[in-house]
Design an enzyme around this catalytic site. Structure first.
Site, short mmCIF file in Angstrom:
data_model
loop_
_atom_site.label_atom_id
_atom_site.label_comp_id
_atom_site.label_asym_id
_atom_site.label_seq_id
_atom_site.Cartn_x
_atom_site.Cartn_y
_atom_site.Cartn_z
N ASP A 293 0.83 -1.20 0.00
CA ASP A 293 0.00 0.00 0.00
C ASP A 293 0.87 1.26 0.00
OD1 ASP A 293 -2.72 1.07 0.21
OD2 ASP A 293 -2.06 1.83 2.15
N GLU A 340 1.07 -0.46 -5.24
CA GLU A 340 -0.12 0.41 -5.19
C GLU A 340 0.38 1.83 -5.47
OE1 GLU A 340 -2.17 3.31 -4.26
OE2 GLU A 340 -1.84 2.75 -2.19
N ASP A 392 -10.96 1.78 -0.95
CA ASP A 392 -11.08 3.19 -0.57
C ASP A 392 -12.06 3.97 -1.46
OD1 ASP A 392 -9.34 3.24 1.59
OD2 ASP A 392 -7.59 3.61 0.35
#
Length: 528
Positions: A293, A340, A392
């Site tokens: 991430d 990501e 998200d």
């Protein structure tokens, strides 16, 4: 690289009777669903313990697992619980939402009973081996959690100074005082990893690979900060000097104030990134592929002075860049990592990603602003992993309902949406046809759910990470559509296809044998 696809569905979202998804039967059923639809990947969110706000990206440990995912039925099969111990316990009254407060309170006594039965039974060979093999993180974690509970669950920064600063005398006193509680946290970690690795083995045996998720940062209230503060930019009292976040963006005018401590990258470089090497090793014990991430944070990160009212007060600072990943490759070889790389990307970030060779991410939901966006499939490249949206983002149906009409029209035209197609179906089809090597379908979008099923809304707290799938949500029609996307656009898992063909051939052969025997069997004469 063969074209492939998979489904994003976190463990917490699986249906069952325990208020939150677990490693029990519904997880195995989900693997079977992936097999039937010829998928290759099951993507999940981080499996770590969660704290205030319930975010899997804010964990008490970079390695320990979330005991909420331990399945009681599996413990019952092992003789560690009786069904009566949990069948009439309240775990929440809404099967489509996790009630974290209720499960936090009501699961603990059940786990304590299972732990007591486990220790009383005395068959501890596997547990003893687990403790020995994981001592490098398990001891600290168990002590951290036991002491944290002794202080009423407040952050370690609010503990008494002697134990907060790990005075040896204080440590020894707490170890003696909390011996039972420390053992509890060790045993529950044993339960967690035993159940998870069995589930993963089942997935792998059925040709499904697990994509795990690694947060770039650890929580400020974490065992790493308490035991290994030299890894971070902290003051003499172990308090953060700067914390992580993001600058103002489409999600928030003030940016996102995450509050995670920032790594001391200079120290880590001198130490040859040993903590990251360990973290990667541990991650690839439990996952087949790892999505890191906030990958752009390795090139430059948004550093916010600790205590600032918003993240807008931060500034960009340089990270380790590709040096970290060169060291990881030197120590561990080539690893299946996903970058990501969303958010504000500079050429330096793109160069870092390309230097690693890791696939980056594409989000189709971002592509319909009327420009020739790089998020539209005709601009994708092969070494990418594509989504309609991530955890998200809004669900694609919720997004379509909320955007201006011109964006809806752009999406309809670009996808050549048919009269009988939902927008989720049209865009899942469009995504499947893209050149990306990997496509990941979000479960909420396969189910055509609106924003009531959204997993997370950044910069908010108290309403996230709650969505759960209904018990009977996956219908034959949904399976058929997913299989159609997968097969039509040549993303079918070829190992599964081959096994299905072999199974069908064997069945046909057996049927043929039975037919021949029936024909060859002499007729019985009727007696006069």
């Amino acid at each position: 690289m063969a074209r492939s696809s998979g489904v994003l569905m976190h463990i917490s979202s699986l249906p069952n009777k325990f208020g939150i998804g677990t490693f029990g039967q519904s997880a195995y059923d989900f693997v079977d669903f992936l097999v039937r639809t010829k998928q290759t990947y099951w993507q999940i969110l981080p499996l770590g313990t969660t704290s205030y706000g319930d975010s899997p990206y804010q964990s008490f440990s970079a390695i320990a697992g979330n005991p909420h995912f331990i399945d009681f039925d599996l413990l019952s099969k092992e003789g560690l619980l009786e069904p009566a111990d949990y069948e009439n316990v309240e775990f929440g009254d809404d099967p489509e939402n996790v009630d974290y407060g209720t499960i936090f309170i009501n699961r603990r006594p059940i786990l304590e009973k299972a732990v007591a039965n486990f220790l009383k039974r005395g068959k501890l060979e596997g547990y003893t081996q687990f403790v020995a093999e994981n001592a490098h993180w398990l001891e600290d974690y168990a002590e951290f959690m036991a002491i944290k509970e002794d202080f009423g669950l407040v952050s370690w920064t609010e503990w008494d100074e002697d134990i907060r600063l790990r005075d040896k005398k204080a440590l020894n006193e707490y170890r003696k005082k909390l011996v039972k509680e420390i053992e509890f946290h060790k045993v529950t970690q044993y339960f967690f990893f035993t159940q998870w690795l069995k589930l993963k083995a089942y997935a792998n045996e059925n040709d499904i690979q697990i994509i795990g998720d690694m947060p770039i940062y650890v929580s400020a209230d974490s065992v790493e900060m308490w035991t290994n503060s030299k890894l971070f930019k902290v003051d003499e009292f172990k308090m953060p000097i700067v914390v992580a976040g993001t600058p103002p963006d489409n999600f928030s005018d003030d940016g996102q104030y995450w509050g995670n401590p920032i790594y001391d990258w200079e120290y880590m470089e001198k130490d040859k990134y040993s903590w990251w090497i360990l973290r990667m090793k541990e991650s690839f014990k439990i996952y087949d592929m790892v999505r890191i991430d906030h990958f752009r944070g390795f090139e430059s990160y948004w550093a916010v002075p600790f205590g600032s009212p918003t993240a807008a007060d931060g500034r960009w600072e340089k990270g380790p860049d590709v040096k970290l990943f060169k060291q990881i490759k030197k120590e561990l070889g080539d690893l299946n990592i996903i970058a990501e790389d969303l958010g504000f990307l500079t050429q330096e970030v793109i160069d870092m990603r390309d230097a690693t060779g890791f696939p980056g991410m594409k989000i189709l939901q971002f592509g319909f602003d009327g420009t020739d966006s790089m998020e539209l499939p005709h601009n994708y490249v092969r070494n990418t992993i594509s989504y309609l949206g991530t955890h998200d983002n809004e669900t694609i149906t919720g997004w379509y309902q909320s955007v201006p009409e011109y964006i809806r029209l752009n999406a309809d035209k670009y996808s050549n949406r048919k009269d009988d197609e939902t927008i989720a179906e049209a865009l899942n089809r469009t995504l499947s046809a893209s050149v990306s090597d990997y496509v990941i379908f979000t479960m909420q979008d396969l189910l055509d759910l609106d924003n009531t099923a959204r997993m997370n809304e950044p910069s908010t707290i108290g309403k996230n990470w709650k969505w759960r799938m209904k018990e009977d949500a996956i219908t034959e029609a949904i399976e058929s559509k997913l299989t159609d996307y997968t097969v039509t656009y040549f993303r079918a898992n070829q190992n599964i296809v081959k096994k299905e063909a072999e199974k069908a051939k064997a069945a046909q052969k057996e049927k043929s044998k039975s037919t021949k025997k029936a024909v060859a069997k002499p007729k019985t004469k009727t007696p006069k």
